[in-house]
Enzyme design. Sequence first.
Site, PDB file in Angstrom:
ATOM      1  N   SER A   1      -2.645  -4.962   1.011  1.00  0.00           N
ATOM      2  CA  SER A   1      -2.553  -5.674   2.279  1.00  0.00           C
ATOM      3  C   SER A   1      -3.832  -5.459   3.101  1.00  0.00           C
ATOM      4  CB  SER A   1      -1.287  -5.238   3.019  1.00  0.00           C
ATOM      5  OG  SER A   1      -1.012  -6.108   4.093  1.00  0.00           O
TER       6      SER A   1
ATOM      7  N   HIS B   1       5.519 -10.023   0.107  1.00  0.00           N
ATOM      8  CA  HIS B   1       4.506  -9.083   0.564  1.00  0.00           C
ATOM      9  C   HIS B   1       5.036  -7.649   0.478  1.00  0.00           C
ATOM     10  CE1 HIS B   1       0.763  -8.237   2.663  1.00  0.00           C
ATOM     11  NE2 HIS B   1       1.414  -7.387   3.428  1.00  0.00           N
TER      12      HIS B   1
ATOM     13  N   ASP C   1       4.866 -14.495  -0.741  1.00  0.00           N
ATOM     14  CA  ASP C   1       4.078 -13.900   0.332  1.00  0.00           C
ATOM     15  C   ASP C   1       3.366 -14.999   1.130  1.00  0.00           C
ATOM     16  OD1 ASP C   1       2.491 -12.298   1.947  1.00  0.00           O
ATOM     17  OD2 ASP C   1       1.492 -11.262   0.285  1.00  0.00           O
TER      18      ASP C   1
END
Length: 296
Positions: A143, A268, A238
Amino acid sequence: MAFSSSVQARGIQLLLGRKMTRVHQDLRFTDVPKRTETLRVETGAGPVACTVYRPPTTGSLAPVYVNFHGGGFVVGRPEQDDHICRYIAATAGCVVINVDYAVAPQRQFPVPVTQAYDATAWVAENGAEGGWDGSRLAVGGHSAGANLTAAVCRLARDRGTFSPRLQIIDSAPLDQFADPATKQSLAAKPLLSPQLMRIFTAAYVPDPADRAHPLVSPALSDDLAGLPPALVITAENDRLRDEGDAYAKSLEAAGVPVTHRVFEGADHYFTHTGPVPAAKQAIDLMATTLRTALSD
C-alpha cells in the site's frame, strides 16, 4: 463544523492503528521462528528505527530486503508486516529490514520519502557492519509502503547510488492526483472509501500542487526507463487495482522486466486480512521472486 484533514488523520491513527496490526490468525506463520534485533539509522529527515529479521544461519553474508509497511502514510505500525518479514527471511534466505518511517499528519511529504531513501542507501552501504550483503539488495512495500518503494527506486536511479535487484509493489496508491471517487471497485463495500483516501492524501500531501509529483504519484510519470525489475501485485476488488495494473504496463513499456499478478476475489490489504489462500500465494510469490532476484 468540518474537522481539518490533520485532525481527521489523527483520529484515524487512533482508530485504525491497533486494528491494522491484527493479521488474520491463519496468516501469522507461527511455525516460522523470529530472530530480530533493532537498529537506528540517521537520515536527512531525522533518525529512523528499523527491525532486522535474520534468516536461518548461512555460511556467507545473506542478501538484504528493505520493507515499507502500509497505512495510508498515516498509520505507523511496522509490526503489521511481521508475518511477511519473518516468512521472507526464512523462505528467501535474506536479511529483512522493516523500516519505521515517520507518518502524517505529524510528518508530511517529502519526509517519509527522504527517510525511506536514506535508510535504504544506508543499508546498501553498511552491509559489512550490519552482517548482510548490501550489493544484493531489494526493496518493497505494501500500500503506502509500495508507493515509497517506487519513490526510493526512482531516486536511486536518478542519483546513481545503488541498484535494487527487485522492487515489490503490492497494492500501491500510485496516482494521488486523481479524485478517489473516480477509482472504482468490483466489490459492493471495498475496504478503501473515497473519503478515507482523501483524508490520507490531504494529510500526507497537503498542497494539491505536489500531488502530481513523480515521488507522490509514480503512475503519472512517463520517465520509467532504467528502474529495477518489478513484481507488481494487485487485488481484483481493490480501488487501487487499475492504477497498479496501469503502472505494471507502463514499466513494461519502458523496458523494465515486470512480473504482474492480479489476485482474484481479493481486496486491498488482503496479504494481511485474507482471503488466506490468496494471501499465502502472494506472500510466497514475494519470497520466491526475491530468492531468485537476490541469488548470486
